[in-house]
Design a protein around this motif. Structure first.
Motif, PDB file in Angstrom:
ATOM      1  N   VAL A  89       0.844  -1.192   0.000  1.00  9.02           N
ATOM      2  CA  VAL A  89       0.000   0.000   0.000  1.00  9.02           C
ATOM      3  C   VAL A  89       0.879   1.241   0.000  1.00  9.02           C
ATOM      4  O   VAL A  89       1.874   1.289   0.722  1.00  9.02           O
ATOM      5  CB  VAL A  89      -0.935   0.039   1.237  1.00  9.02           C
ATOM      6  N   GLU A  90       0.515   2.212  -0.797  1.00  8.00           N
ATOM      7  CA  GLU A  90       1.160   3.526  -0.766  1.00  8.00           C
ATOM      8  C   GLU A  90       0.065   4.566  -0.620  1.00  8.00           C
ATOM      9  O   GLU A  90      -0.946   4.499  -1.315  1.00  8.00           O
ATOM     10  CB  GLU A  90       1.960   3.789  -2.030  1.00  8.00           C
ATOM     11  N   ILE A  91       0.285   5.522   0.268  1.00  9.51           N
ATOM     12  CA  ILE A  91      -0.712   6.557   0.519  1.00  9.51           C
ATOM     13  C   ILE A  91      -0.070   7.926   0.374  1.00  9.51           C
ATOM     14  O   ILE A  91       0.976   8.203   0.972  1.00  9.51           O
ATOM     15  CB  ILE A  91      -1.316   6.426   1.928  1.00  9.51           C
ATOM     16  N   GLU A  92      -0.697   8.760  -0.416  1.00  9.74           N
ATOM     17  CA  GLU A  92      -0.294  10.157  -0.583  1.00  9.74           C
ATOM     18  C   GLU A  92      -1.409  10.999   0.022  1.00  9.74           C
ATOM     19  O   GLU A  92      -2.556  10.864  -0.356  1.00  9.74           O
ATOM     20  CB  GLU A  92      -0.131  10.464  -2.066  1.00  9.74           C
ATOM     21  N   ALA A  93      -1.055  11.829   0.998  1.00 21.42           N
ATOM     22  CA  ALA A  93      -2.063  12.652   1.658  1.00 21.42           C
ATOM     23  C   ALA A  93      -1.712  14.130   1.489  1.00 21.42           C
ATOM     24  O   ALA A  93      -0.547  14.517   1.592  1.00 21.42           O
ATOM     25  CB  ALA A  93      -2.132  12.320   3.143  1.00 21.42           C
ATOM     26  N   VAL A  94      -2.739  14.921   1.230  1.00 25.06           N
ATOM     27  CA  VAL A  94      -2.588  16.369   1.106  1.00 25.06           C
ATOM     28  C   VAL A  94      -3.307  16.995   2.297  1.00 25.06           C
ATOM     29  O   VAL A  94      -4.486  16.713   2.530  1.00 25.06           O
ATOM     30  CB  VAL A  94      -3.179  16.884  -0.217  1.00 25.06           C
ATOM     31  N   ALA A  95      -2.582  17.841   3.020  1.00 28.55           N
ATOM     32  CA  ALA A  95      -3.169  18.492   4.187  1.00 28.55           C
ATOM     33  C   ALA A  95      -3.201  20.000   3.976  1.00 28.55           C
ATOM     34  O   ALA A  95      -2.336  20.570   3.293  1.00 28.55           O
ATOM     35  CB  ALA A  95      -2.375  18.168   5.437  1.00 28.55           C
ATOM     36  N   ALA A  96      -4.187  20.627   4.549  1.00 28.68           N
ATOM     37  CA  ALA A  96      -4.305  22.079   4.514  1.00 28.68           C
ATOM     38  C   ALA A  96      -4.803  22.548   5.871  1.00 28.68           C
ATOM     39  O   ALA A  96      -5.834  22.089   6.350  1.00 28.68           O
ATOM     40  CB  ALA A  96      -5.277  22.508   3.417  1.00 28.68           C
ATOM     41  N   ALA A  97      -4.044  23.419   6.490  1.00 27.26           N
ATOM     42  CA  ALA A  97      -4.425  23.954   7.795  1.00 27.26           C
ATOM     43  C   ALA A  97      -4.796  25.415   7.634  1.00 27.26           C
ATOM     44  O   ALA A  97      -4.137  26.162   6.918  1.00 27.26           O
ATOM     45  CB  ALA A  97      -3.284  23.804   8.790  1.00 27.26           C
ATOM     46  N   LEU A  98      -5.851  25.777   8.304  1.00 23.27           N
ATOM     47  CA  LEU A  98      -6.306  27.181   8.247  1.00 23.27           C
ATOM     48  C   LEU A  98      -5.803  27.959   9.430  1.00 23.27           C
ATOM     49  O   LEU A  98      -5.577  27.494  10.460  1.00 23.27           O
ATOM     50  CB  LEU A  98      -7.818  27.242   8.201  1.00 23.27           C
TER      51      LEU A  98
END
Length: 74
Positions: A65-74
């Protein structure tokens, strides 16, 4: 993997709340169920946009399994 993300950013489950998109790759259909169970448990409150793809393999055969996550903090 997502558990490593938890500890690597905010040091708690709160870091997962910043994830807005996940691209996940599994090396076979037999890994779909386990991946989705973990993803759904970690993001029970709010599932980010996600794409799940089956690929023929990764650079090392033991990787499933490979996971790419995009995060955005306000």
């Amino acid at each position: 993997m997502l558990c490593q993300h938890r500890g690597g950013t905010a040091g708690s489950r709160d870091g997962l709340a910043d994830i807005v998109r996940i691209n996940a790759y599994v090396s076979g259909r037999e890994h779909l169920q386990a991946y989705m169970e973990v993803r759904n448990a970690l993001f029970a409150d709010s599932l980010p946009a996600s794409t799940l793809m089956i690929v023929s393999g990764f650079a090392r055969p033991e990787f499933t399994v490979e996971i790419e996550a995009v995060a955005a903090a306000l």
